[in-house]
Write a protein that holds these residues in place. Sequence first.
Motif, PDB file in Angstrom:
ATOM      1  N   TRP A 195       0.829  -1.200   0.000  1.00 47.42           N
ATOM      2  CA  TRP A 195       0.000   0.000   0.000  1.00 47.42           C
ATOM      3  C   TRP A 195       0.867   1.256   0.000  1.00 47.42           C
ATOM      4  O   TRP A 195       0.604   2.201  -0.761  1.00 47.42           O
ATOM      5  CB  TRP A 195      -0.940  -0.005   1.215  1.00 47.42           C
ATOM      6  N   LEU A 196       1.903   1.291   0.834  1.00 47.99           N
ATOM      7  CA  LEU A 196       2.788   2.459   0.887  1.00 47.99           C
ATOM      8  C   LEU A 196       3.451   2.709  -0.466  1.00 47.99           C
ATOM      9  O   LEU A 196       3.593   3.860  -0.893  1.00 47.99           O
ATOM     10  CB  LEU A 196       3.861   2.277   1.973  1.00 47.99           C
ATOM     11  N   VAL A 197       3.837   1.638  -1.159  1.00 53.58           N
ATOM     12  CA  VAL A 197       4.444   1.772  -2.486  1.00 53.58           C
ATOM     13  C   VAL A 197       3.408   2.274  -3.484  1.00 53.58           C
ATOM     14  O   VAL A 197       3.657   3.210  -4.247  1.00 53.58           O
ATOM     15  CB  VAL A 197       5.058   0.429  -2.946  1.00 53.58           C
ATOM     16  N   LYS A 198       2.227   1.679  -3.475  1.00 56.25           N
ATOM     17  CA  LYS A 198       1.169   2.047  -4.421  1.00 56.25           C
ATOM     18  C   LYS A 198       0.775   3.514  -4.280  1.00 56.25           C
ATOM     19  O   LYS A 198       0.573   4.209  -5.270  1.00 56.25           O
ATOM     20  CB  LYS A 198      -0.055   1.156  -4.201  1.00 56.25           C
ATOM     21  N   ILE A 199       0.711   3.998  -3.039  1.00 55.00           N
ATOM     22  CA  ILE A 199       0.269   5.365  -2.775  1.00 55.00           C
ATOM     23  C   ILE A 199       1.398   6.384  -2.969  1.00 55.00           C
ATOM     24  O   ILE A 199       1.174   7.578  -3.033  1.00 55.00           O
ATOM     25  CB  ILE A 199      -0.367   5.447  -1.362  1.00 55.00           C
ATOM     26  N   GLY A 200       2.652   5.893  -3.083  1.00 59.37           N
ATOM     27  CA  GLY A 200       3.776   6.778  -3.341  1.00 59.37           C
ATOM     28  C   GLY A 200       4.537   7.248  -2.115  1.00 59.37           C
ATOM     29  O   GLY A 200       5.373   8.145  -2.207  1.00 59.37           O
ATOM     30  N   LEU A 201       4.275   6.638  -0.954  1.00 56.39           N
ATOM     31  CA  LEU A 201       4.995   7.024   0.263  1.00 56.39           C
ATOM     32  C   LEU A 201       6.245   6.188   0.492  1.00 56.39           C
ATOM     33  O   LEU A 201       7.033   6.478   1.390  1.00 56.39           O
ATOM     34  CB  LEU A 201       4.070   6.917   1.487  1.00 56.39           C
ATOM     35  N   ALA A 202       6.413   5.140  -0.311  1.00 52.97           N
ATOM     36  CA  ALA A 202       7.598   4.283  -0.189  1.00 52.97           C
ATOM     37  C   ALA A 202       8.010   3.799  -1.577  1.00 52.97           C
ATOM     38  O   ALA A 202       7.218   3.830  -2.523  1.00 52.97           O
ATOM     39  CB  ALA A 202       7.314   3.088   0.720  1.00 52.97           C
ATOM     40  N   HIS A 203       9.247   3.382  -1.661  1.00 50.41           N
ATOM     41  CA  HIS A 203       9.793   2.800  -2.888  1.00 50.41           C
ATOM     42  C   HIS A 203      10.047   1.315  -2.653  1.00 50.41           C
ATOM     43  O   HIS A 203      10.413   0.914  -1.556  1.00 50.41           O
ATOM     44  CB  HIS A 203      11.133   3.439  -3.256  1.00 50.41           C
ATOM     45  N   LYS A 204       9.872   0.539  -3.704  1.00 52.82           N
ATOM     46  CA  LYS A 204      10.180  -0.889  -3.672  1.00 52.82           C
ATOM     47  C   LYS A 204      11.179  -1.144  -4.788  1.00 52.82           C
ATOM     48  O   LYS A 204      10.940  -0.757  -5.934  1.00 52.82           O
ATOM     49  CB  LYS A 204       8.904  -1.697  -3.907  1.00 52.82           C
ATOM     50  N   SER A 205      12.287  -1.752  -4.437  1.00 53.76           N
ATOM     51  CA  SER A 205      13.307  -2.030  -5.441  1.00 53.76           C
ATOM     52  C   SER A 205      13.888  -3.412  -5.201  1.00 53.76           C
ATOM     53  O   SER A 205      13.712  -3.992  -4.129  1.00 53.76           O
ATOM     54  CB  SER A 205      14.402  -0.971  -5.383  1.00 53.76           C
ATOM     55  N   ALA A 225      16.330  -9.572  -3.791  1.00 57.97           N
ATOM     56  CA  ALA A 225      15.385  -9.398  -2.684  1.00 57.97           C
ATOM     57  C   ALA A 225      14.752  -8.018  -2.797  1.00 57.97           C
ATOM     58  O   ALA A 225      15.425  -7.041  -3.142  1.00 57.97           O
ATOM     59  CB  ALA A 225      16.104  -9.526  -1.347  1.00 57.97           C
ATOM     60  N   PHE A 226      13.450  -7.925  -2.513  1.00 59.20           N
ATOM     61  CA  PHE A 226      12.787  -6.630  -2.517  1.00 59.20           C
ATOM     62  C   PHE A 226      13.239  -5.827  -1.312  1.00 59.20           C
ATOM     63  O   PHE A 226      13.322  -6.351  -0.202  1.00 59.20           O
ATOM     64  CB  PHE A 226      11.264  -6.782  -2.483  1.00 59.20           C
ATOM     65  N   ARG A 227      13.512  -4.553  -1.534  1.00 65.47           N
ATOM     66  CA  ARG A 227      13.887  -3.632  -0.462  1.00 65.47           C
ATOM     67  C   ARG A 227      12.942  -2.446  -0.513  1.00 65.47           C
ATOM     68  O   ARG A 227      12.537  -2.010  -1.587  1.00 65.47           O
ATOM     69  CB  ARG A 227      15.330  -3.159  -0.613  1.00 65.47           C
ATOM     70  N   TYR A 228      12.618  -1.932   0.671  1.00 63.64           N
ATOM     71  CA  TYR A 228      11.672  -0.832   0.798  1.00 63.64           C
ATOM     72  C   TYR A 228      12.349   0.355   1.465  1.00 63.64           C
ATOM     73  O   TYR A 228      13.110   0.185   2.414  1.00 63.64           O
ATOM     74  CB  TYR A 228      10.468  -1.271   1.638  1.00 63.64           C
ATOM     75  N   SER A 229      12.042   1.548   0.967  1.00 63.14           N
ATOM     76  CA  SER A 229      12.552   2.772   1.571  1.00 63.14           C
ATOM     77  C   SER A 229      11.461   3.829   1.501  1.00 63.14           C
ATOM     78  O   SER A 229      10.582   3.780   0.632  1.00 63.14           O
ATOM     79  CB  SER A 229      13.808   3.249   0.841  1.00 63.14           C
ATOM     80  N   ALA A 230      11.524   4.782   2.412  1.00 68.30           N
ATOM     81  CA  ALA A 230      10.532   5.853   2.434  1.00 68.30           C
ATOM     82  C   ALA A 230      10.787   6.816   1.289  1.00 68.30           C
ATOM     83  O   ALA A 230      11.928   7.116   0.953  1.00 68.30           O
ATOM     84  CB  ALA A 230      10.594   6.594   3.765  1.00 68.30           C
ATOM     85  N   ALA A 231       9.709   7.288   0.685  1.00 59.88           N
ATOM     86  CA  ALA A 231       9.813   8.331  -0.328  1.00 59.88           C
ATOM     87  C   ALA A 231       9.885   9.664   0.411  1.00 59.88           C
ATOM     88  O   ALA A 231       9.334   9.810   1.504  1.00 59.88           O
ATOM     89  CB  ALA A 231       8.586   8.295  -1.244  1.00 59.88           C
TER      90      ALA A 231
END
Length: 175
Positions: A86-96, A102-108
């Motif tokens: 959800w955070l990725v979809k809404i643009g508050l986080a990045h998924k790479s 491995a998927f990594r998440y960071s805050a936008a």
Amino acid sequence: MASGKALWFNRLILTQPDVALSSSDIFGAKFVAEQIRCVGARATPARILVLQLLRIAPSALTHAEIETALGGDMLDRVTLYRVLDWLVKIGLAHKSIDAKRAFRYSAAEAGEHQSHVHFRCEHCARVFCLKASPPAAPALPKGFSLTRMDFDLRGCCAECAGLAQLALGHQRQSA
């Protein structure tokens, strides 16, 4: 401390959303909750907690690292996946995807544009958002439509480069 639990993560403290924090604290629950509300969504405790963790993390985190940092009893695995997606979809986080796939998440960044350039350190796995604009999208064949474009630069960040130079200097001295 108030009734909320506290977790240590890289020497920074992460508090549950019910803990009162200064409104000037950009890593605090109130600021993160407001970020979530600004996109027209409910600021649930799970969303606040995960986004708060991503904001204080020094580098992009895997699902397992987030799960470990939050502790097993804070969020179940499925809820964590849903919050991250959800955070990725809404643009508050990045998924790479990192070098090990491995998927990594960071805050936008607050108010960040959707398309921008990242620099990924191949040594420490940190992801840096660069101020540079990505190159123009290539011409697409007829009937194709572009929904997203990612542009990643990969290499060695300044901190890791400094550590490598330091290690190289020690090796030369001991030889």
